[in-house]
Design a protein around this motif. Structure first.
Motif, PDB file in Angstrom:
ATOM      1  N   ARG A 177       0.856  -1.186   0.000  1.00 52.83           N
ATOM      2  CA  ARG A 177       0.000   0.000   0.000  1.00 52.83           C
ATOM      3  C   ARG A 177       0.889   1.232   0.000  1.00 52.83           C
ATOM      4  O   ARG A 177       1.917   1.264   0.681  1.00 52.83           O
ATOM      5  N   LEU A 178       0.512   2.250  -0.759  1.00 53.33           N
ATOM      6  CA  LEU A 178       1.323   3.469  -0.814  1.00 53.33           C
ATOM      7  C   LEU A 178       1.375   4.143   0.554  1.00 53.33           C
ATOM      8  O   LEU A 178       0.465   3.984   1.372  1.00 53.33           O
ATOM      9  N   SER A 185       0.946   7.086   3.242  1.00 53.83           N
ATOM     10  CA  SER A 185      -0.231   7.948   3.375  1.00 53.83           C
ATOM     11  C   SER A 185      -0.090   9.232   2.563  1.00 53.83           C
ATOM     12  O   SER A 185      -1.046   9.696   1.925  1.00 53.83           O
ATOM     13  N   GLU A 217      -0.381   8.268  -1.164  1.00 46.11           N
ATOM     14  CA  GLU A 217      -1.763   7.887  -1.462  1.00 46.11           C
ATOM     15  C   GLU A 217      -2.660   9.124  -1.533  1.00 46.11           C
ATOM     16  O   GLU A 217      -3.551   9.211  -2.389  1.00 46.11           O
ATOM     17  N   HIS A 266      -1.659   3.776  -9.263  1.00 43.49           N
ATOM     18  CA  HIS A 266      -2.874   3.960  -8.472  1.00 43.49           C
ATOM     19  C   HIS A 266      -4.053   4.362  -9.352  1.00 43.49           C
ATOM     20  O   HIS A 266      -5.164   3.820  -9.223  1.00 43.49           O
TER      21      HIS A 266
END
Length: 439
Positions: A214-215, A217, A220, A357
């Motif tokens: 997951r990227l 924060s 993202e 993404h």
């Protein structure tokens, strides 16, 4: 009691009904034609309306299988060293995590190599959420941020896997070094066959690649900002026509602008283009990148409307873009949508992470190549149940144009090729973590 005028009303209804039937059965002028509701918000009988016969889904042995318990004793520590662009490094990371589990090792956070060629200096923790990665890998493999005392200051023993070919066996060739040195690093051999992994190692690879990355924060947040700025619905297009890509392909193109020719020549170094019959053979094998103009023609053959919103998931330096934007006018790029200061501050990995993404979340994804990004994006979209994904066939385009096809005849032939590819899910996912189901 007041009598109702039944007869006049009856005559009116009959007369109106007859007129309506005549209108419906007669050839209608253009202004009376009602468009058939689209099966896709991206346009009429677009390629996505083709009925699919096969579907790829995550294999149950990965998502629902019972995990093989981790052995109580580790054989040592492994660091996976990753090179190249973000998606190449991600591929190496996925393989490396599976291999570490195969060798019953503890995984040290991977090393993303600094690469001037990719304008890159960001590491694993600059792109991916480390704590989330460790949490999601729990039960699959042990991951540590820091090495234990005794080896924390040591450099790992480097195991060279780059020249290993064919049936390379990590247990035979790498495990002895791990047992001897207790801390090793390696880059997985590109030729390694994943189908030889035991299921628990394959499940670890799949978990790392599709569930655990997951990227960060902050990254993202930037990716969501970019996604929100694109008009919806939209198609994400991974277009590859940069100077280094064309130079590497050893293909030659006619009618390019002088600036494009100069940029390609500067990137060629000692890679001379094929000529004559060899050039035709090379092109028919699908080795030549599609130009933006050819890409536009291909999308038109798939009935993708020219007013479609298109996000250009691509690196810097694309050439001949006017051949595409003169046909498809609603084109969005991250350089235009993001704050200029933020964009110039980003490195290759972070820019690629934004494209990734946006592409896994777009209404449709089309690629003109079948590289590391395309394979990972297609598989991740399959993991999320998003099947509007297609790879444009360079091989079919070269073969059909060499036969002299053009205009409507060429578009019809290209439609048939891609209709069949979409129906069977060609390229949707590789069989490492996904299984086929007939629809």
């Amino acid at each position: 009691m007041i009598a109702s005028p039944v007869k006049p009303l009856f005559v009116f209804v009959i007369t109106f009904s007859l007129l309506l039937v005549i209108i419906i059965l007669s050839p209608s002028p253009h202004f009376l034609q009602i468009p058939v509701p689209s099966s896709s918000s991206l346009g009429g009988s677009v390629i996505w309306s083709v009925k699919r016969t096969m579907e790829w889904r995550p294999c149950k042995w990965w998502l629902q299988g019972h995990l093989t318990p981790l052995p109580a004793q580790t054989n040592g520590y492994i660091r996976v060293d990753c090179y190249g662009g973000l998606n190449q490094m991600r591929r190496d990371l996925c393989d490396g995590v599976g291999i570490a589990r195969l060798l019953n090792a503890t995984l040290v956070l991977p090393k993303f190599e600094v690469a001037a060629y990719w304008n890159e200096s960001s590491g694993f923790a600059d792109v991916f959420d480390v704590d989330y990665f460790i949490q999601k890998m729990s039960g699959f493999i042990n991951v540590v941020k820091e090495l234990p005392k005794g080896i924390e200051s040591k450099e790992p023993f480097r195991v060279d896997c780059s020249k290993r070919k064919g049936q390379f066996d990590y247990i035979e060739s790498v495990l002895p070094s791990l047992l001897e040195h207790h801390y090793i690093s390696f880059t997985p051999a590109m030729s390694q066959r994943r189908d030889r992994y035991p299921q628990y190692a394959k499940a670890t690879l799949c978990q790392a690649c599709y569930s655990a990355l997951r990227l960060t924060s902050s990254l993202e947040k930037k990716a969501i900002e970019l996604f929100d700025a694109i008009a919806k619905p939209f198609l994400s297009l991974h277009l590859r026509f940069e100077p280094d890509m064309v130079a590497y392909s050893q293909c030659e193109y006619q009618n390019l602008s002088p600036s494009s020719v100069s940029a390609i020549e500067a990137a060629r170094v000692d890679r001379k283009p094929w000529t004559g019959e060899l050039a035709q053979i090379w092109r028919k094998r699908g080795k030549c990148p599609l130009t933006p103009n050819e890409t536009a023609l291909m999308l038109q053959s798939l009935n993708v409307p020219t007013n479609t919103n298109i996000y250009l998931a691509a690196g810097d330096g694309l050439m001949e873009m006017e051949g595409f934007t003169s046909v498809y006018t609603n084109v969005y790029t991250k350089s235009a949508l993001l704050n200029r200061e933020d964009f110039t501050r980003m490195h290759g990995n972070t820019k690629a992470a934004l494209d990734y993404h946006v592409s896994i979340s777009s209404d449709a994804y089309v690629a003109t190549y079948f590289g590391n990004m395309d394979k990972i994006v297609a598989a991740m979209r399959t993991y999320k149940g998003m099947h509007n994904t297609l790879f444009l066939s360079r091989k079919a385009f070269a073969e059909l144009t060499s036969q002299g096809l053009g205009g409507a005849e060429l578009k019809s032939a290209l439609w048939e090729v891609h209709k069949n590819d979409f129906a069977i899910g060609r390229g949707f996912a590789l069989p490492d973590c996904f299984c086929e189901f007939e629809l």
